[in-house]
Enzyme design. Structure first.
Site, PDB file in Angstrom:
ATOM      1  N   SER A  94       0.851  -1.201   0.000  1.00  0.00           N
ATOM      2  CA  SER A  94       0.000   0.000   0.000  1.00  0.00           C
ATOM      3  C   SER A  94       0.878   1.239   0.000  1.00  0.00           C
ATOM      4  CB  SER A  94      -0.850   0.039   1.267  1.00  0.00           C
ATOM      5  OG  SER A  94      -0.058   0.384   2.390  1.00  0.00           O
ATOM      6  N   ASP A  95       0.355   2.337  -0.512  1.00  0.00           N
ATOM      7  CA  ASP A  95       1.055   3.593  -0.265  1.00  0.00           C
ATOM      8  C   ASP A  95       0.960   3.849   1.240  1.00  0.00           C
ATOM      9  OD1 ASP A  95       2.384   5.999  -0.450  1.00  0.00           O
ATOM     10  OD2 ASP A  95       1.291   6.650  -2.221  1.00  0.00           O
TER      11      ASP A  95
END
Ligand SMILES: *[C@@H]1O[C@H](CO)[C@@H](O)[C@H](O)[C@H]1NC(C)=O
Ligand SMILES: *[C@@H]1O[C@H](CO)[C@@H](O)[C@H](O)[C@H]1NC(C)=O
Ligand SMILES: *[C@@H]1O[C@H](CO)[C@@H](O)[C@H](O)[C@H]1NC(C)=O
Ligand SMILES: *[C@@H]1O[C@H](CO)[C@@H](O)[C@H](O)[C@H]1NC(C)=O
Ligand SMILES: *[C@@H]1O[C@H](CO)[C@@H](O)[C@H](O)[C@H]1NC(C)=O
Ligand SMILES: *[C@@H]1O[C@H](CO)[C@@H](O)[C@H](O)[C@H]1NC(C)=O
Ligand SMILES: *[C@@H]1O[C@H](CO)[C@@H](O)[C@H](O)[C@H]1NC(C)=O
Ligand SMILES: *[C@@H]1O[C@H](CO)[C@@H](O)[C@H](O)[C@H]1NC(C)=O
Ligand SMILES: *[C@@H]1O[C@H](CO)[C@@H](O)[C@H](O)[C@H]1NC(C)=O
Ligand SMILES: *[C@@H]1O[C@H](CO)[C@@H](O)[C@H](O)[C@H]1NC(C)=O
Ligand SMILES: *[C@@H]1O[C@H](CO)[C@@H](O)[C@H](O)[C@H]1NC(C)=O
Length: 809
Positions: A324-325
């Site tokens: 994920s960012d």
């Protein structure tokens, strides 16, 4: 924590605090005496070792390594990873699903920090790279937008190889991890975007090729590129293509990336936003993809199983992990409130969608409950963790990779690497104007160096940078060549008043030549900071005009920026003889610019983005994602593929100190495709009935796509200086098809040609890839009829020929 992502400046300070807290164990200094560890004196694992399955390491932990099958290097990675994961309790597993994985000491698994960055050199932007007395800096290459402007695939690969050598050396010394979340390959859709500097520009094919080359440079172990089992292919370091997908708005007039819902058509999605990622995974064999903060048509990308599980993992067959960012799962729960549920619902949703690693601590807090409540299954969690450990095995985290064991201090900031930083910047620099062949400058006795970037240092390395080996600013470089008078002209790049302009004018008045260094920096365009106009900041325009007015010697304007700036005033001012664009040119930027201005290097870079006129920003809001013009709202198209208006400088523009001429030889100009029973003709929308052929198009998926377009272009240097020419090939679809691109890049090659010499450049273009179009329903079609292949941009001696696609029933 969420705030970490909202403001660059804030996040930088937090990263430092977190880093000292998390990585201090790794920093343990060397101790004298017999107690010193037998293997490496300093290393990334527990401070002493370079890989996990070191018998003495287990002994020091009071464990017998032979009890742990996951350390059996003769077993397949998948089996070893399963053994490792199966030894963990649920809560131990969950503690490994975030970027700061805790490790499990009782089974010999050390902690590991997943977040390192290497966008254009090893960077301490992530949590686990740090510089100290042993490694005080790493080579800082030009920002990506400038290296992209070289249009030189072998340069991009060489950059990746060099960065990974420094990265691996820093890993050995305990100063970095093995998993680097670079490159950023989001296509530049809008000229206001603050992160243009990180990217290879606006053309999806070029962006994809940049990704493939940089990723292969970072990841490939020479000699093992073609390992048949790609799940065990060894890696030098792991690279990550980010941010998937349709992410290119940071913070514009009150809309920010975490709240933004990108409304994207299936056509734009396939044709523009997803293409570079597909190339990165399929052709680059990247080992990680990062999902982005934004929503796409209502769904956060890290929660979308069709994007992650079905597309990246399924169709493209990713060999690696999806991350994920940073904090984007938390963002889903707190900012987007996307599901009307509890935290564990979000953690479950992301895992179920196919996200394998959470950058942040959200999973650590919520995933145990999600499994206990049956919202996520432990089997899926195990499966997800196995991707992580198989990857770490491929990187030698468990067993080491002997070929890299000797990399160390001498491989970081070596003379060769610093020279590459200079060479990369030279290759990217774009000559935009050169009246009367003013450049290269002949011998001049005294030069005035003016403008807010004339002594640029940190501005040259942009963001996602590390600490450079050392800087060579323009002032340093020019001072070593003659007498220089320096005046900054403005307090800084924002140039809020005229206080310093007078002194700059005085300097220019008495000089044989004046070089003005203007442009933007991270205070104007950056992560979390989109622009609202395309002008030079503050009083910079006035500074430039006043200097041009009074100078008696030639005036050269050097622009440092990532996004385009409307400098039509300078382009059209006859007193400004020459203009160069230098991106943000990296630690050797000053030398590279001087090399070009004095003719030690003949520039050959091309703009990788359109430089729009200033009023473009009034015609279309940044929040409109459509690439095509939106007639009903009066929005113009975006990028050279769909924008037909006038520009300051077009995509692909760039001059040379010499001139080239092209001539073409082709072997064939048409292809006949015999259709079998199941290959049906598809209809398309035409602007006018007269254009409609019998069999308008066939679905690319129904074709074998073996046909190619082969031709050679002879590039002759007809000028007076050796130089490099970028040969760009575009295709345009047959006339009359509604809503298609004006043209698109289908190939390019940079060649060096000596004065009077000729180089032949051969192209072999796949018919489906080069002539295919994506229709409004997202299907790729190969239209019949007369396509146009054009070699050369608008400012070169271009050559063109038609290529016919005929379907025969
Ligand atoms: C690593 O070395 C440090 C001293 O340099 C020592 O204190 C520590 O116990 C060692 N750790 C292991 C696991 O051997
Ligand atoms: C790997 O395969 C590519 C493409 O077939 C080839 O060009 C390259 O030489 C091969 N590399 C090795 C090390 O065999
Ligand atoms: C994860 O949670 C555990 C407690 O469950 C805690 O000890 C650990 O510090 C947390 N890790 C991170 C990175 O927050
Ligand atoms: C140029 O910049 C460097 C680094 O910021 C600074 O140390 C130096 O004083 C500057 N030179 C002048 C002449 O201002
Ligand atoms: C000009 O701007 C600088 C910094 O931006 C500031 O320090 C200075 O006070 C300003 N001068 C005037 C006359 O406003
Ligand atoms: C270029 O040359 C022309 C004619 O020789 C002259 O009129 C013009 O001023 C020159 N331009 C510059 C920028 O030197
Ligand atoms: C340019 O595009 C606009 C839509 O943005 C269209 O209305 C116009 O006709 C086009 N002009 C030309 C010359 O193709
Ligand atoms: C269709 O296109 C042809 C060729 O460009 C043109 O002559 C004709 O007038 C067009 N017809 C209509 C209805 O626009
Ligand atoms: C390049 O060609 C242009 C015109 O096409 C000419 O004006 C110029 O002098 C030529 N430059 C060189 C270096 O040959
Ligand atoms: C492309 O880059 C490579 C690596 O730096 C370099 O050796 C080569 O000369 C460049 N090609 C051209 C035509 O500039
Ligand atoms: C192309 O370059 C020449 C100089 O080589 C310049 O005179 C001309 O204005 C340029 N054309 C365009 C369209 O910018």
């Amino acid at each position: 924590m969420g705030k970490l992502l909202r403001s660059l400046f804030f996040s930088l300070s937090i990263v430092w605090i977190v880093f000292f807290a998390v990585c201090s164990a790794i920093k343990s200094p060397l101790k004298d005496g017999p107690a010193a560890a037998p293997m490496a004196a300093r290393g990334p694992i527990d401070g002493n070792y370079t890989y996990v399955c070191d018998e003495s390491r287990f002994a020091a932990l009071g464990l017998d390594m032979t009890d742990f099958y996951y350390c059996d290097s003769s077993a397949p990675y998948e089996v070893r990873a399963k053994d490792l994961v199966d030894r963990m309790t649920l809560s131990e597993k969950v503690m490994q699903t975030g970027d700061q994985a805790s490790g499990v000491e009782r089974i010999g698994l050390p902690k590991y920090n997943w977040w390192s960055e290497a966008l254009h050199g090893v960077s301490n932007f992530g949590r686990c790279v740090f510089f100290d007395e042993v490694v005080p800096g790493a080579t800082s290459f030009p920002t990506v937008i400038l290296s992209a402007a070289s249009f030189n695939q072998s340069l991009w690969k060489t950059l990746g190889q060099t960065v990974s050598t420094e990265a691996r050396a820093m890993y050995n010394l305990g100063n970095a991890g093995l998993t680097f979340w670079s490159p950023n390959i989001n296509v530049v859709r809008d000229p206001r975007w603050g992160r243009i500097l990180e990217t290879p520009g606006e053309d999806p094919h070029l962006v994809g090729l940049y990704a493939v080359n940089y990723v292969r440079g970072l990841q490939d172990v020479v000699g093992a590129e073609n390992t048949t089992d790609l799940n065990s292919r060894p890696l030098k370091v792991s690279s990550c293509c980010k941010h998937f997908a349709a992410y290119d708005l940071d913070n514009w007039k009150g809309t920010d990336r975490v709240h933004f819902d990108a409304r994207v058509s299936v056509q734009d999605m396939a044709e523009t936003f997803v293409l570079p990622f597909e190339m990165c995974v399929k052709e680059g064999d990247v080992s990680s993809v990062m999902c982005s903060y934004n929503k796409i048509n209502g769904i956060p990308s890290c929660a979308d199983s069709r994007l992650l599980k079905q597309t990246i993992r399924g169709e493209w067959d990713l060999h690696g992990y999806i991350v994920s960012d940073c904090d984007s799962v938390e963002v889903m729960a707190i900012d987007q409130k996307w599901l009307d549920g509890s935290f564990s619902d979000y953690a479950a949703q992301a895992l179920n969608a196919g996200m394998n690693l959470d950058c942040g601590t959200f999973n650590n807090r919520s995933l145990t409950e999600a499994v206990k409540l049956g919202k996520a299954s432990q089997a899926d969690l195990d499966h997800s963790l196995r991707y992580l450990y198989v990857l770490l095995m491929r990187l030698g985290f468990f067993d080491g990779i002997p070929a890299f064991a000797s990399l160390g201090k001498d491989d970081i900031c070596s003379a060769e690497h610093i020279e590459l930083a200079r060479e990369a910047a030279r290759q990217g620099i774009v000559l935009l104007k050169n009246d009367n062949a003013t450049l290269p400058l002949k011998s001049v006795k005294n030069i005035a160096l003016v403008g807010p970037h004339a002594n640029a240092t940190d501005a040259m390395i942009g963001n996602y940078a590390g600490i450079p080996c050392y800087y060579v600013s323009p002032l340093d470089a020019f001072s070593s060549m003659g007498e220089v008078r320096y005046e900054k002209g403005c307090a800084d790049v924002q140039c809020l008043n005229e206080t310093y302009i007078f002194n700059a004018m005085e300097a220019a008045k008495r000089a044989d030549a004046t070089i003005i260094f203007a442009g933007t920096d991270l205070s104007i365009e950056a992560e979390a900071l989109d622009r609202v106009d395309l002008l030079l900041p503050g009083y910079q325009t006035r500074l430039i005009n006043q200097i041009a007015d009074l100078s008696t010697g030639p005036v050269v304007l050097v622009i440092m920026s990532a996004g385009g700036v409307d400098i039509s005033f300078a382009r059209d001012n006859p007193k400004i003889a020459a203009i160069l664009w230098a991106g943000y040119p990296g630690e050797q930027g000053g030398n590279a610019i001087a090399d070009v201005i004095f003719g030690k290097y003949n520039p050959g870079g091309r703009l990788p983005i359109t430089w729009y006129e200033a009023d473009y920003v009034d015609m279309v809001p940044m929040t409109s994602m459509a690439l095509r013009p939106v007639e009903s709202l009066g929005y113009p198209g975006r990028t050279y593929r769909f924008f037909n208006g006038s520009t300051v400088y077009p995509f692909g523009y760039g001059m040379s100190y010499t001139n080239f001429s092209y001539s073409l030889s082709t072997s064939h100009r048409s292809t006949n495709i015999n259709l079998r029973k199941l290959q049906r003709c598809r209809s398309m929308v035409y602007i006018n009935d007269t254009f409609v052929p019998d069999c308008p198009a066939v679905l690319v998926d129904d074709l074998s796509c073996k046909e190619s377009i082969e031709f050679k272009v002879a590039v002759k240097n007809v000028g007076r200086m050796d130089g490099s020419e970028v040969v760009v090939v575009y295709s345009s679809p047959p006339l009359g098809i509604a809503g298609t691109h004006i043209k698109k890049v289908v190939g390019f090659e940079r060649v060096f040609v000596k004065v009077g010499g000729t180089e032949k450049v051969k192209f072999s273009l796949n018919v489906c890839k080069s002539l295919g179009i994506v229709d409004s329903t997202g299907y790729a079609l190969l239209p019949s009829g007369s396509h146009t292949i054009k070699v050369g941009g608008d400012n070169t001696t271009s050559v063109a020929f038609p290529f016919h696609v005929n379907y025969i029933n």
